[in-house]
Design an enzyme around this catalytic site. Sequence first.
Site, short mmCIF file in Angstrom:
data_model
loop_
_atom_site.label_atom_id
_atom_site.label_comp_id
_atom_site.label_asym_id
_atom_site.label_seq_id
_atom_site.Cartn_x
_atom_site.Cartn_y
_atom_site.Cartn_z
N ASN A 253 0.88 -1.17 0.00
CA ASN A 253 0.00 0.00 0.00
C ASN A 253 0.92 1.22 0.00
O ASN A 253 1.55 1.54 1.01
CB ASN A 253 -0.93 0.00 1.22
CG ASN A 253 -1.84 1.23 1.23
OD1 ASN A 253 -1.40 2.33 0.88
ND2 ASN A 253 -3.08 1.07 1.64
N ASP B 45 -2.02 -6.41 5.83
CA ASP B 45 -1.68 -6.66 4.42
C ASP B 45 -1.27 -8.13 4.32
O ASP B 45 -0.41 -8.59 5.06
CB ASP B 45 -0.52 -5.75 4.00
CG ASP B 45 -0.86 -4.27 4.16
OD1 ASP B 45 -1.33 -3.68 3.17
OD2 ASP B 45 -0.71 -3.73 5.28
N ASP C 299 -3.99 -4.82 0.58
CA ASP C 299 -4.38 -4.22 1.85
C ASP C 299 -5.78 -4.73 2.13
O ASP C 299 -6.75 -4.23 1.55
CB ASP C 299 -4.33 -2.70 1.77
CG ASP C 299 -4.76 -2.05 3.08
OD1 ASP C 299 -5.17 -2.78 4.01
OD2 ASP C 299 -4.70 -0.81 3.16
N ASN D 42 -7.11 -4.94 5.16
CA ASN D 42 -7.68 -4.12 6.23
C ASN D 42 -8.33 -4.93 7.35
O ASN D 42 -9.22 -4.42 8.05
CB ASN D 42 -8.66 -3.09 5.66
CG ASN D 42 -8.02 -1.72 5.47
OD1 ASN D 42 -7.23 -1.27 6.31
ND2 ASN D 42 -8.35 -1.03 4.38
N ASP E 1 2.34 4.59 5.21
CA ASP E 1 2.04 4.04 6.54
C ASP E 1 2.07 2.50 6.53
O ASP E 1 2.01 1.89 7.60
CB ASP E 1 0.73 4.59 7.13
CG ASP E 1 -0.39 4.72 6.13
OD1 ASP E 1 -0.21 4.36 4.95
OD2 ASP E 1 -1.48 5.20 6.53
N HIS E 2 2.18 1.90 5.35
CA HIS E 2 2.28 0.44 5.24
C HIS E 2 3.70 0.04 4.81
O HIS E 2 4.41 0.83 4.19
CB HIS E 2 1.31 -0.09 4.18
CG HIS E 2 -0.13 0.09 4.52
ND1 HIS E 2 -0.96 -0.95 4.87
CD2 HIS E 2 -0.91 1.20 4.54
CE1 HIS E 2 -2.18 -0.49 5.10
NE2 HIS E 2 -2.18 0.82 4.91
N GLU F 247 -3.88 2.01 -3.06
CA GLU F 247 -3.93 3.45 -2.75
C GLU F 247 -2.94 4.24 -3.62
O GLU F 247 -2.14 5.01 -3.10
CB GLU F 247 -3.70 3.73 -1.26
CG GLU F 247 -4.92 3.42 -0.40
CD GLU F 247 -4.96 4.22 0.89
OE1 GLU F 247 -5.57 5.32 0.87
OE2 GLU F 247 -4.41 3.77 1.91
#
Length: 261
Positions: free
Chosen positions: A9, A220, A148, A150, A249-250, A36
């Site tokens: 991501n 993930d 991702d 989630n 952030d991933h 994303e």
Amino acid sequence: MTWTLATFNINGVRARLEPLLSWLAQAAPDVLCLQEIKCQDDQFPQAALAEAGYQAAVWGQKAYHGVAILSRRPPQKVLKGFDDGQPLAESRLISAQVDGVWVINTYVPQGRDPGHPAFQEKLAFLERLGRFLRARFQPGDRLVWLGDINVAPQPLDVFDPERLQGQVGFHPAEQAALAQVTAWGLSDLFRLHHPGEKQFTFWDYRLPKSFARNLGWRIDHLLATAPLAQACRAAWVDTGPRGQEKPSDHAPVLAQFELGD
DNA sequence: ATGGTTGTATAACAA
């Protein structure tokens, strides 16, 4: 052949093109699935990635979401959305058959909050994905569902399971929805190779120093059918990019396979 | 403590 598959991501592909290119040069996966990308198809940096040796199947949209599959060799087939007669409103699913493997790349809706309508949309997305897999593929196919997702499947997959119990990303309803998909015949490649290991893939920007303090989540995933799970030699999270300047952030998650003919 | 940061776009929204 030895074959490496990755998911990342990227949280804005244009904002992170340089770090992405240096990561690709170093990690050199055969296939990389991005989530994303946060751009439209014509804004995707095709030329820079082509120079790095990758072509890209892209399904973007303006500002939000967006997914892509990068590969060294051209895919045999590409599919955007569920292709079940009902268009997907957001760019969250792209699939490609590449190097003889079906790669199903998802950016599963985050869900906002268990009380929010978006949470029901998240559950519905996972149910629809399960129907998509069952309708189009066989558990004996070479297939990986990744991205991702989630959802943190187990207490081991979040930094504070007691505090986070019932929150979005770690709620029994989404864990059950994820399990319904994987019950078709998918194995969690990271967990297969690292039972009992606490290793996260996402650290929220909004928690101060979340990465340094390892306040993360494992959301993930690479989930493979039996033929590929048996061919998988290693799976790991590359936390390197998360520690660099202006990171996503991933972190990327990778798996390596020994593919026969 | 219901906070905090980031990307896209340029005011909020989604995460």
